[in-house]
Design a protein around this motif. Structure first.
Motif, mmCIF file in Angstrom:
data_model
loop_
_atom_site.group_PDB
_atom_site.id
_atom_site.type_symbol
_atom_site.label_atom_id
_atom_site.label_comp_id
_atom_site.label_asym_id
_atom_site.label_seq_id
_atom_site.Cartn_x
_atom_site.Cartn_y
_atom_site.Cartn_z
ATOM 1 N N ILE A 82 42.561 12.885 16.386
ATOM 2 C CA ILE A 82 42.208 14.077 16.144
ATOM 3 C C ILE A 82 41.759 14.485 18.726
ATOM 4 O O ILE A 82 41.986 14.859 18.742
ATOM 5 C CB ILE A 82 40.779 14.904 15.826
ATOM 6 C CG1 ILE A 82 41.464 14.773 14.319
ATOM 7 C CG2 ILE A 82 40.077 15.928 16.142
ATOM 8 C CD1 ILE A 82 40.637 14.541 13.233
ATOM 9 N N PHE A 83 40.535 13.708 18.470
ATOM 10 C CA PHE A 83 40.117 13.814 20.338
ATOM 11 C C PHE A 83 41.655 14.078 21.189
ATOM 12 O O PHE A 83 41.176 14.832 22.001
ATOM 13 C CB PHE A 83 39.029 12.893 20.636
ATOM 14 C CG PHE A 83 38.803 12.565 21.634
ATOM 15 C CD1 PHE A 83 37.592 13.235 22.578
ATOM 16 C CD2 PHE A 83 39.022 11.994 23.022
ATOM 17 C CE1 PHE A 83 36.810 13.666 22.850
ATOM 18 C CE2 PHE A 83 38.929 11.500 24.300
ATOM 19 C CZ PHE A 83 37.800 13.283 24.644
ATOM 20 N N PHE A 84 42.162 13.541 20.716
ATOM 21 C CA PHE A 84 43.556 12.959 21.331
ATOM 22 C C PHE A 84 43.721 14.508 21.138
ATOM 23 O O PHE A 84 44.682 15.125 22.758
ATOM 24 C CB PHE A 84 44.680 11.638 21.616
ATOM 25 C CG PHE A 84 45.877 11.222 22.130
ATOM 26 C CD1 PHE A 84 45.500 11.442 23.923
ATOM 27 C CD2 PHE A 84 47.291 12.138 21.849
ATOM 28 C CE1 PHE A 84 47.177 11.293 24.118
ATOM 29 C CE2 PHE A 84 47.774 12.309 21.911
ATOM 30 C CZ PHE A 84 47.764 11.866 23.520
ATOM 31 N N ILE A 85 44.152 14.841 20.768
ATOM 32 C CA ILE A 85 45.081 16.637 20.296
ATOM 33 C C ILE A 85 44.450 17.151 21.201
ATOM 34 O O ILE A 85 44.553 17.902 22.072
ATOM 35 C CB ILE A 85 45.409 16.618 18.905
ATOM 36 C CG1 ILE A 85 46.079 15.589 18.225
ATOM 37 C CG2 ILE A 85 45.679 17.708 18.613
ATOM 38 C CD1 ILE A 85 47.072 15.255 18.564
ATOM 39 N N TYR A 86 43.181 17.259 21.062
ATOM 40 C CA TYR A 86 41.480 18.538 21.753
ATOM 41 C C TYR A 86 42.695 18.183 23.186
ATOM 42 O O TYR A 86 42.420 19.092 23.479
ATOM 43 C CB TYR A 86 40.946 17.901 21.094
ATOM 44 C CG TYR A 86 39.871 18.674 21.997
ATOM 45 C CD1 TYR A 86 38.902 19.701 21.875
ATOM 46 C CD2 TYR A 86 39.203 18.280 23.103
ATOM 47 C CE1 TYR A 86 38.784 20.511 22.198
ATOM 48 C CE2 TYR A 86 37.621 18.679 23.531
ATOM 49 C CZ TYR A 86 37.758 20.137 23.030
ATOM 50 O OH TYR A 86 37.042 21.029 24.255
ATOM 51 N N LYS A 87 41.901 16.938 23.559
ATOM 52 C CA LYS A 87 41.875 16.413 25.242
ATOM 53 C C LYS A 87 43.363 16.857 24.920
ATOM 54 O O LYS A 87 43.695 17.384 26.687
ATOM 55 C CB LYS A 87 41.645 15.166 25.772
ATOM 56 C CG LYS A 87 40.955 15.147 25.300
ATOM 57 C CD LYS A 87 39.661 15.938 25.523
ATOM 58 C CE LYS A 87 39.621 15.429 27.406
ATOM 59 N NZ LYS A 87 38.627 16.825 28.272
ATOM 60 N N VAL A 88 44.426 16.697 24.801
ATOM 61 C CA VAL A 88 46.060 17.043 24.821
ATOM 62 C C VAL A 88 46.694 19.031 25.518
ATOM 63 O O VAL A 88 46.501 19.232 26.214
ATOM 64 C CB VAL A 88 46.701 16.460 24.148
ATOM 65 C CG1 VAL A 88 48.786 17.253 24.759
ATOM 66 C CG2 VAL A 88 47.694 15.060 24.292
ATOM 67 N N ARG A 89 45.535 19.202 24.563
ATOM 68 C CA ARG A 89 45.557 21.140 23.963
ATOM 69 C C ARG A 89 45.286 21.394 25.151
ATOM 70 O O ARG A 89 44.849 22.750 25.617
ATOM 71 C CB ARG A 89 45.267 21.714 22.849
ATOM 72 C CG ARG A 89 46.408 20.866 21.557
ATOM 73 C CD ARG A 89 46.339 21.149 20.596
ATOM 74 N NE ARG A 89 47.615 21.317 20.273
ATOM 75 C CZ ARG A 89 48.132 22.093 19.197
ATOM 76 N NH1 ARG A 89 47.086 22.948 18.658
ATOM 77 N NH2 ARG A 89 48.625 21.815 18.388
ATOM 78 N N HIS A 90 43.762 21.159 25.781
ATOM 79 C CA HIS A 90 43.096 21.667 26.835
ATOM 80 C C HIS A 90 43.193 21.244 27.989
ATOM 81 O O HIS A 90 43.205 20.063 28.509
ATOM 82 C CB HIS A 90 41.809 21.469 26.291
ATOM 83 C CG HIS A 90 41.165 22.334 24.973
ATOM 84 N ND1 HIS A 90 41.036 21.693 23.952
ATOM 85 C CD2 HIS A 90 41.084 23.867 24.894
ATOM 86 C CE1 HIS A 90 40.951 22.954 23.055
ATOM 87 N NE2 HIS A 90 41.078 23.925 24.015
#
Length: 90
Positions: A82-90
């Motif tokens: 979830i943290f990885f997805i958050y960082k990729v999108r922002h």
């Protein structure tokens, strides 16, 4: 006589604990970020929220509660994803 276990050895309990503890730490970090300017870089703080699980996993492995520890490890991977997805999108 009486066996005192802190947590029942169950993978589902590990999954729940592994998701709840970082969530509580995340809320704490968000409150701190609003009050302290020095904490504007939040990446390391979010990783710290997930790292809380490492201490609990170590404790559970010492207490021979492998299933609960495995559930916490699985939830740690979920949080990291979830943290990885958050960082990729922002």
């Amino acid at each position: 006589m009486f066996k005192k276990d802190f947590i029942k050895d169950n993978i589902w309990i590990g999954l729940i604990l592994g998701l709840i503890l970082p969530a509580i730490a995340y809320v704490f970090v968000e409150v701190l970020k609003k009050n302290l300017r020095i904490l504007e870089k939040d990446d390391l703080l979010y990783i710290g929220c997930v790292a809380i699980n490492l201490f609990l996993v170590r404790y559970l492995f010492k207490k021979n509660q492998e299933n609960t520890a495995r559930g916490i490890v699985a939830s740690t991977f979920i949080c990291a994803f979830i943290f990885f997805i958050y960082k990729v999108r922002h």
